[in-house]
Motif scaffolding. Structure first.
Motif, PDB file in Angstrom:
ATOM      1  N   GLU A   7      17.692  42.430 -17.499  1.00 27.46           N
ATOM      2  CA  GLU A   7      18.471  42.782 -18.677  1.00 27.46           C
ATOM      3  C   GLU A   7      17.814  43.978 -19.345  1.00 27.46           C
ATOM      4  OE1 GLU A   7      18.725  39.403 -21.261  1.00 27.46           O
ATOM      5  OE2 GLU A   7      20.261  38.449 -20.040  1.00 27.46           O
ATOM      6  N   VAL A   9      18.168  45.939 -22.857  1.00 27.36           N
ATOM      7  CA  VAL A   9      18.769  45.722 -24.153  1.00 27.36           C
ATOM      8  C   VAL A   9      18.247  46.760 -25.140  1.00 27.36           C
ATOM      9  CG1 VAL A   9      19.084  44.026 -26.011  1.00 27.36           C
ATOM     10  CG2 VAL A   9      18.834  43.252 -23.648  1.00 27.36           C
ATOM     11  N   ARG A  13      23.142  47.425 -28.130  1.00 27.22           N
ATOM     12  CA  ARG A  13      23.934  46.715 -27.120  1.00 27.22           C
ATOM     13  C   ARG A  13      23.089  46.326 -25.910  1.00 27.22           C
ATOM     14  NH1 ARG A  13      26.246  50.447 -22.911  1.00 27.22           N
ATOM     15  NH2 ARG A  13      25.129  52.404 -23.171  1.00 27.22           N
ATOM     16  N   LYS A  14      23.703  45.499 -25.067  1.00 20.20           N
ATOM     17  CA  LYS A  14      23.110  45.177 -23.770  1.00 20.20           C
ATOM     18  C   LYS A  14      23.644  46.209 -22.791  1.00 20.20           C
ATOM     19  CE  LYS A  14      22.548  40.914 -22.679  1.00 20.20           C
ATOM     20  NZ  LYS A  14      22.738  39.506 -22.236  1.00 20.20           N
ATOM     21  N   ALA A  17      22.846  44.022 -17.225  1.00 20.10           N
ATOM     22  CA  ALA A  17      22.481  42.628 -16.989  1.00 20.10           C
ATOM     23  C   ALA A  17      23.032  42.213 -15.626  1.00 20.10           C
ATOM     24  CB  ALA A  17      23.013  41.720 -18.088  1.00 20.10           C
ATOM     25  N   VAL A  76      13.160  41.478 -18.853  1.00 20.79           N
ATOM     26  CA  VAL A  76      13.899  42.068 -19.970  1.00 20.79           C
ATOM     27  C   VAL A  76      13.203  43.361 -20.379  1.00 20.79           C
ATOM     28  CG1 VAL A  76      14.699  41.760 -22.345  1.00 20.79           C
ATOM     29  CG2 VAL A  76      14.629  39.793 -20.799  1.00 20.79           C
ATOM     30  N   LEU A  78      13.282  45.827 -23.383  1.00 22.09           N
ATOM     31  CA  LEU A  78      13.730  46.042 -24.756  1.00 22.09           C
ATOM     32  C   LEU A  78      13.451  47.500 -25.064  1.00 22.09           C
ATOM     33  CD1 LEU A  78      12.086  42.860 -26.265  1.00 22.09           C
ATOM     34  CD2 LEU A  78      14.497  43.170 -25.734  1.00 22.09           C
TER      35      LEU A  78
END
Length: 139
Positions: A7, A9, A13-14, A17, A76, A78
């Protein structure tokens, strides 16, 4: 080959994914290649292209800082911001690169504030990352 969920992010928004085979990022300590079963870790990321391998293909994204968190079967990113190649305006990125290079030269000559120099460096790195990623638009 085993896959894992990746993911990406941003605060807005994402961006991504999907199940992937591998992701390659540039951490502050150097390049990291993450595959399924990687040991857990958290590390800050540099402004740089991110390469994703999935289904025998490569996908590139421009990631502008942030962190990567590697967990069990899930990674993830970020990011402060992230862009797919098709979302990048290449002309705008090239113009931003030229402006940043000019600001760096002016700041170097005038021995101005370190903060201004760092901002120009970051602007240049973002522009260069966008230009690099835009080369990988699917045709």
């Amino acid at each position: 080959m085993s896959t894992f969920l990746l993911e990406i992010v941003t605060p807005e928004r994402k961006v991504f994914a999907e199940q992937v085979d591998m992701v390659v990022v540039k951490g502050v300590e150097g390049d990291l290649g993450i595959m399924a079963g990687h040991i857990p870790l958290v590390t800050p990321l540099r402004i740089s292209p991110v390469k994703i391998k999935m289904n025998g293909k490569e996908l590139w994204l421009a990631v502008h800082g942030g962190f990567i968190e590697v967990g069990q079967n899930k990674v993830v990113i970020l990011a402060e911001s992230a862009e797919l190649p098709e979302d990048i305006d290449l002309d705008r990125a090239k113009a931003a690169m030229v402006r940043a290079e000019q600001r760096l030269k002016m700041i170097e000559r005038s021995k101005k504030d370190h903060v201004d120099f760092r901002r120009a460096e970051v602007s240049l790195q973002r522009a260069l990352t966008r230009i690099e990623v835009s080369k990988h638009i699917k045709r």
